[in-house]
Design a protein around this motif. Structure first.
Motif, PDB file in Angstrom:
ATOM      1  N   ASN A  45      11.060  -0.670  -1.342  1.00 50.57           N
ATOM      2  CA  ASN A  45      10.593   0.660  -1.733  1.00 50.57           C
ATOM      3  C   ASN A  45      11.783   1.602  -1.901  1.00 50.57           C
ATOM      4  O   ASN A  45      12.025   2.493  -1.095  1.00 50.57           O
ATOM      5  N   SER A  84       0.843  -1.202   0.000  1.00 47.16           N
ATOM      6  CA  SER A  84       0.000   0.000   0.000  1.00 47.16           C
ATOM      7  C   SER A  84       0.871   1.243   0.000  1.00 47.16           C
ATOM      8  O   SER A  84       1.796   1.364   0.772  1.00 47.16           O
ATOM      9  N   LEU A  85       0.553   2.138  -0.899  1.00 48.91           N
ATOM     10  CA  LEU A  85       1.437   3.268  -1.176  1.00 48.91           C
ATOM     11  C   LEU A  85       1.191   4.457  -0.264  1.00 48.91           C
ATOM     12  O   LEU A  85       2.096   5.005   0.325  1.00 48.91           O
ATOM     13  N   ASP A 101      -3.536   8.406  -5.657  1.00 49.36           N
ATOM     14  CA  ASP A 101      -2.338   8.736  -6.428  1.00 49.36           C
ATOM     15  C   ASP A 101      -1.622   9.900  -5.763  1.00 49.36           C
ATOM     16  O   ASP A 101      -2.195  10.613  -4.929  1.00 49.36           O
ATOM     17  N   ASN A 122       6.011  -1.565  -9.200  1.00 47.00           N
ATOM     18  CA  ASN A 122       6.779  -1.910  -8.003  1.00 47.00           C
ATOM     19  C   ASN A 122       6.890  -3.440  -7.946  1.00 47.00           C
ATOM     20  O   ASN A 122       6.349  -4.152  -8.789  1.00 47.00           O
ATOM     21  N   ASP A 161      -1.632   3.931  -6.773  1.00 46.51           N
ATOM     22  CA  ASP A 161      -1.859   2.713  -6.002  1.00 46.51           C
ATOM     23  C   ASP A 161      -3.056   1.984  -6.605  1.00 46.51           C
ATOM     24  O   ASP A 161      -4.170   2.507  -6.610  1.00 46.51           O
ATOM     25  N   ARG A 162      -2.839   0.785  -7.111  1.00 46.96           N
ATOM     26  CA  ARG A 162      -3.905   0.055  -7.817  1.00 46.96           C
ATOM     27  C   ARG A 162      -4.976  -0.467  -6.865  1.00 46.96           C
ATOM     28  O   ARG A 162      -6.107  -0.701  -7.281  1.00 46.96           O
ATOM     29  N   ASN A 163      -4.618  -0.667  -5.598  1.00 49.58           N
ATOM     30  CA  ASN A 163      -5.585  -1.210  -4.646  1.00 49.58           C
ATOM     31  C   ASN A 163      -6.497  -0.120  -4.082  1.00 49.58           C
ATOM     32  O   ASN A 163      -7.712  -0.247  -4.070  1.00 49.58           O
ATOM     33  N   THR A 164      -5.881   0.983  -3.623  1.00 48.27           N
ATOM     34  CA  THR A 164      -6.683   2.032  -2.981  1.00 48.27           C
ATOM     35  C   THR A 164      -7.168   3.081  -3.982  1.00 48.27           C
ATOM     36  O   THR A 164      -7.974   3.935  -3.633  1.00 48.27           O
ATOM     37  N   SER A 188       1.570  -3.702  -7.290  1.00 45.48           N
ATOM     38  CA  SER A 188       0.421  -3.002  -6.700  1.00 45.48           C
ATOM     39  C   SER A 188       0.480  -1.495  -6.927  1.00 45.48           C
ATOM     40  O   SER A 188      -0.522  -0.810  -6.805  1.00 45.48           O
ATOM     41  N   VAL A 189       1.656  -0.979  -7.248  1.00 47.12           N
ATOM     42  CA  VAL A 189       1.836   0.462  -7.475  1.00 47.12           C
ATOM     43  C   VAL A 189       2.571   0.654  -8.792  1.00 47.12           C
ATOM     44  O   VAL A 189       3.476  -0.114  -9.118  1.00 47.12           O
TER      45      VAL A 189
END
Length: 449
Positions: free
Chosen positions: A431, A7-8, A378, A353, A372-375, A357-358
């Protein structure tokens, strides 16, 4: 996998780590970074520049005395990969600029990488030497041949310790196979072959054979006046050695399977998003051209970058992308001036990443974007020396499009289009990101308490 890697926005605060390159305001063309690439472990980071040089940075071991300094990257090796050449048949200069670097997985103590300019791909071996042989029979210590009549006894050469030396040697040179400019190279998952793509053709090479390659895609029409599109990028699937994709200047992606035919002119899958008639303009074709295509590490998705957006495609769905992210939609009203200053033809790259996910890609004013593809959140961050104190947290930036501008926002009219982030790289398992801003390389990492 590191904590918070997935999670970003909630867990990751990006902070400044290092910047490489000079502070001089006058930038020489040769020093402009043209490609950035981490190796498979993330211990090495390579950059190529317009002067044909490759600089490799190595991550230092973390010291117990300074726990806050998490393995900084320092220069490991620098070498001249390509020299300027001249094509006498076509009266064309072949510039030395490094277009792409790709690492091979490490098999022994040495490292191997591919680098390419517009015409020639080279395989480089980077190795360490900390011993030297002494006591030859036929040569003296300076390397001069001894007089045979003076040799009265047989000596056994011995290895003596010496200062560590990092050598870069070209092991293979793959030349004379491209009529047009090479835009992509990609190592196959079998690690025996790789492909090189130019505007109209894609060639398949074996690492051991330099004097021949197989042409696997050829979109050159019999009559060049009928040419409607060119190949812009190409990449092998990360796990299936028979599958690859290539993108075009028309905004389409073709997935090819080398098992079906020797020449992959007929694609297995064709990914294209229908154009929205309401957005049609003079610039539609230019901004729909794909500048980069990347498989996800899982091999399930493809990410493409065009001028204004990043799109994620599922390999199982060809008619539209499953995700579309606006990189700098505020530039849509500025396309006319961007066309006049040629910025509309800039080729931005995009990266995943380590957990897919990012995604990250660059913009203007030394801004770069993360999605962030989940939340679905951006963020816009800036690579700047003003914020280059060690461990300084990067503040999110916002661009204001007309109306009243807040204190922390920047107006779209004051963006500097000469400062652009075209090339970025993300560490394969942590990261840590590398961002090329003209002649400077910025390294950022997540803040660890």
């Amino acid at each position: 996998m590191t904590p918070g890697f997935g999670s970003l926005m909630q867990d990751v605060l990006w902070c400044f780590s290092q910047v490489k390159g000079t502070i001089d305001t006058g930038v020489t063309e040769a020093d402009i970074i043209s490609t950035v690439e981490f190796n498979h472990t993330g211990e090495l980071l390579a950059t190529g520049d317009k002067g044909g040089r490759v600089v490799i940075f190595q991550r230092e071991q973390e010291s117990k005395n300074q726990p806050h300094r998490r393995g900084e990257y320092n220069v490991y090796s620098t070498f001249q990969s390509h020299e300027p050449e001249f094509d006498y048949l076509k009266s064309l200069e072949i510039e030395e600029k490094i277009n792409k670097i790709r690492w091979l997985p490490q098999q022994n103590a040495a490292y191997f990488l591919l680098s390419t300019n517009d015409k020639t791909v080279k395989l480089w071996k980077v190795s360490e030497r900390d011993k030297r042989p002494e006591g030859y029979n036929l040569k003296d210590e300076d390397g001069r041949l001894r007089d045979p009549s003076m040799i009265t006894m047989l000596r056994v050469p011995v290895l003596r310790p010496m200062d560590l030396m990092v050598e870069a040697t070209p092991r293979r040179v793959f030349a004379n196979a491209h009529t047009y400019h090479i835009n992509s190279i990609s190592v196959n998952s079998d690690y025996e072959t790789y492909m090189s793509a130019d505007d109209l053709r894609i060639n398949l090479w074996n690492f051991e054979i330099t004097n021949q390659s197989f042409n696997i895609v050829d979109i050159k029409p019999a009559n060049m006046e009928e040419l409607t599109e060119v190949i812009t990028a190409a990449e092998f699937h990360p796990h299936h050695c028979n599958t690859f994709v290539y993108s075009s200047s028309k905004g389409t992606i073709r997935l090819c399977d080398m098992r079906t035919a020797a020449l992959c002119d007929r694609h297995a899958k064709f990914f294209e998003e229908p154009e929205d008639p309401s957005n049609r303009s003079f610039f539609s074709e230019i901004i729909s051209s794909i500048s980069d295509v990347k498989f996800s590490h899982s091999g399930r998705y493809i990410m493409t970058r065009d001028y204004l957006t990043v799109k994620v495609w599922d390999l199982n769905m060809e008619n539209r992308p499953i995700e579309t992210y606006q990189v700098h939609d505020y530039l849509r009203s500025k396309l006319c001036s961007l066309y006049e200053n040629d910025c509309i033809f800039d080729k931005f790259e995009c990266v995943w990443n380590g957990s897919d996910s990012v995604i990250m890609t660059g913009s203007y004013n030394n801004f770069f974007r993360m999605f962030d593809r989940n939340t679905k959140r951006d963020v816009t961050l800036e690579a700047s020396r003003e914020n280059s104190k060690p461990r300084a947290i990067l503040k999110p930036r916002k661009v204001c499009v007309g109306g009243k501008r807040r204190k922390d926002e920047i107006s779209v009219d004051s963006l500097d289009f000469s400062k652009k982030i075209l090339h970025t790289a993300w560490h394969p398992s942590e990261n840590i990101i590398a961002v090329a801003a003209t002649n400077n390389l910025y390294i950022f990492q997540d803040k660890v308490n």
